[in-house]
Scaffold this active site. Sequence first.
Site, PDB file in Angstrom:
ATOM      1  N   CYS A  71       0.842  -1.200   0.000  1.00  0.00           N
ATOM      2  CA  CYS A  71       0.000   0.000   0.000  1.00  0.00           C
ATOM      3  C   CYS A  71       0.879   1.252   0.000  1.00  0.00           C
ATOM      4  CB  CYS A  71      -0.900   0.051   1.225  1.00  0.00           C
ATOM      5  SG  CYS A  71      -2.169  -1.215   1.323  1.00  0.00           S
ATOM      6  N   ASP A  72       0.345   2.314  -0.583  1.00  0.00           N
ATOM      7  CA  ASP A  72       0.998   3.612  -0.464  1.00  0.00           C
ATOM      8  C   ASP A  72      -0.058   4.695  -0.615  1.00  0.00           C
ATOM      9  OD1 ASP A  72       3.866   4.868  -0.352  1.00  0.00           O
ATOM     10  OD2 ASP A  72       2.714   6.096  -1.741  1.00  0.00           O
ATOM     11  N   SER A  73       0.084   5.760   0.161  1.00  0.00           N
ATOM     12  CA  SER A  73      -0.898   6.838   0.144  1.00  0.00           C
ATOM     13  C   SER A  73      -0.238   8.182  -0.129  1.00  0.00           C
ATOM     14  CB  SER A  73      -1.634   6.920   1.486  1.00  0.00           C
ATOM     15  OG  SER A  73      -2.326   5.723   1.774  1.00  0.00           O
TER      16      SER A  73
END
Length: 205
Positions: A71-73
């Site tokens: 995941c990356d935001s």
Amino acid sequence: MPRLVLASASPARRTTLLGAGIDPVVIVSGVDESQVTGLPPAELALQLAELKCAAVADRDDVPADALVLGCDSVLELDGETLGKPGSPDVAVQRWRAMRGRSGVLHSGHCLRDVPTGRTAAANASTAVHFADVSDAEIEAYVATGEPLHVAGAFTIDGLGGAFVTGIEGDHHNVVGVSLPLLRELVRELGHHWPDLWTETTAANG
């Protein structure tokens, strides 16, 4: 039953998964996020998620039956990508630009089925509306250190929650992992969402 491996050091993501009945194995990817530049915010989030997923899925210590989640935001404001500020000065500048306005929090999700090698990936995007906070509130918030190491210089599940007046979309996505999207990715790879629940959760259900 597959075992979820979280390719992230984010305690907020792990806590979100635990709250959903999933106790992930945490293996930090070690991916240098600065290596990817020049992409629009949503594409950047997705590509970094894919890189983190691949980095962990290829390791020898990953369980043979694993589903690896990367995941990356990032926060998008006026078309600009706002990742982790890294320093107090940058965090203060970010908040002065964000206050009283709205941005979009993009979280890239990439899920790899280690036994089959199949991958499913997608973005979740949530509009975030920020309060018109004062300079004093910004200074006090930045001094806590909380906003320095999170995308967009804010959290919704911590001290920063008081400065978010509303969202449009998935609340969990703002924390860092969209549970509805993750469920769809799990199903896309041919698995059953309840199979990821811990034995205790399944028994209580």
